[in-house]
Scaffold this active site. Structure first.
Site, PDB file in Angstrom:
ATOM      1  N   ASP A   1       0.238   5.448   0.546  1.00 50.84           N
ATOM      2  CA  ASP A   1      -0.838   6.312   1.037  1.00 50.84           C
ATOM      3  C   ASP A   1      -0.538   7.800   0.999  1.00 50.84           C
ATOM      4  OD1 ASP A   1      -2.130   3.967   1.788  1.00 50.84           O
ATOM      5  OD2 ASP A   1      -1.532   4.108   3.890  1.00 50.84           O
TER       6      ASP A   1
ATOM      7  N   GLU B   1      -2.785  10.517   3.200  1.00 53.01           N
ATOM      8  CA  GLU B   1      -3.874  10.655   4.158  1.00 53.01           C
ATOM      9  C   GLU B   1      -3.872  12.088   4.687  1.00 53.01           C
ATOM     10  OE1 GLU B   1      -4.266   6.291   6.173  1.00 53.01           O
ATOM     11  OE2 GLU B   1      -2.544   7.493   6.806  1.00 53.01           O
TER      12      GLU B   1
ATOM     13  N   GLU C   1       0.845  -1.195   0.000  1.00 54.38           N
ATOM     14  CA  GLU C   1       0.000   0.000   0.000  1.00 54.38           C
ATOM     15  C   GLU C   1       0.880   1.245   0.000  1.00 54.38           C
ATOM     16  OE1 GLU C   1      -3.228  -0.251   2.761  1.00 54.38           O
ATOM     17  OE2 GLU C   1      -3.340   1.917   3.032  1.00 54.38           O
TER      18      GLU C   1
END
Length: 286
Positions: A107, A109, A105
């Site tokens: 990311d 955020e 993953e």
């Protein structure tokens, strides 16, 4: 600050020139060409003939969407405008992720707050291991206009960009035992809530809601993974983002990267908690 703005313009021109003649990104395309609803259908609205999407969250539900296809390398991103006001504990995300038991993953955020600045947290999972959070304070108000947030992922590095400025680098160090993302991943964008996103552990002020985030630039520059699980066949030199111009930051990018980190870095897992050698021992500082 004036020098910083000049550097932004310079880097923008350099990056476009590097890509020129290899592949030109298509203009804005309809959302439905590349994406499907992930959850919260009644909290999603399409704007500008489907070339812009609004995700919203209230006390009943958040919302999100995902790519129709799975990718093994590319230069991924969107233009995003974040929810204004007291967005405490509201998290807007843009990320790549696989769906293996031990997943990969990458990311973005965006952690809402009662007052500016927004905190941008980045993280990376490899073979199921995360815990690699870094946070920066954005040097602009991301609720007033759209800004570019992009990830370069090839066989040599993962680079997170904000308006063409590199803010984080994760190098391929498999030769010294550091896992690198090699699982094919989907692109996803969501808006949701978690108390950990607030320094005080507060819940959202729902009277300020619903909270809305907007996404544009829905074209995808990426290699489609044929078996939906393995990325490495997409690491070939036939894709411009895998070329040697993208194996490491160039001198101008490195200078801008170090400038961003010196001024706006709020947290780095490499300097907190247990020793993360060897992955943190790098000229790029994590």
């Amino acid at each position: 600050m004036e020098l910083f703005l000049v550097m932004i313009c310079l880097l923008h021109d350099v990056f476009l020139l590097a890509a020129a003649g290899q592949e030109t990104a298509a203009p804005d395309v309809p959302w439905s060409q590349n994406y499907a609803i992930l959850f919260g259908q009644d909290h999603i609205q399409f704007l500008n003939q489907g070339t812009e999407i609004q995700l919203s969250i209230d006390q009943f539900s958040g919302s999100g969407f995902r790519s129709l296809k799975t990718y093994g390398s590319g230069f991924f991103g969107m233009r995003i405008m974040l929810p204004p006001g007291d967005s405490t504990s509201i998290i807007t995300t843009l990320y790549l992720r696989s769906y293996a038991n031990k997943h990969d993953e990458i990311d973005f955020e965006f952690l809402g707050n009662s007052t500016p600045p927004y905190l941008l947290q980045t993280n990376i999972f490899t073979d199921g291991r995360g815990g690699r959070e870094q946070r920066i304070r954005l040097w602009f108000d991301p609720t007033k206009d759209f800004h570019d947030y992009r990830v370069l992922w090839n066989q040599h590095q993962v680079v997170w960009f904000v308006d063409d400025l590199p803010i984080r680098v994760f190098e391929n160090k498999v030769n010294i035992g550091v896992k690198f993302p090699v699982q094919a991943m989907q692109i996803e964008a969501t808006i949701w809530t978690a108390a950990w996103a607030s320094p005080s552990g507060k819940t959202p002020s729902w009277d300020e809601g619903p909270f809305r985030a907007y996404f544009q630039g829905l074209n995808i520059d990426g290699c489609v993974a044929q078996n939906n699980t393995i990325a490495t066949p997409c690491f070939g030199s036939n894709f411009w983002w895998n070329g040697n111009n993208y194996w490491k930051l160039d001198p101008n990018q490195l200078k801008a990267y170090l400038d961003v980190r010196s001024k706006y870095l709020d947290y780095d897992y490499c300097t907190d908690g247990p020793d993360h050698n060897p992955e943190c021992q790098t000229q790029y500082i994590g």
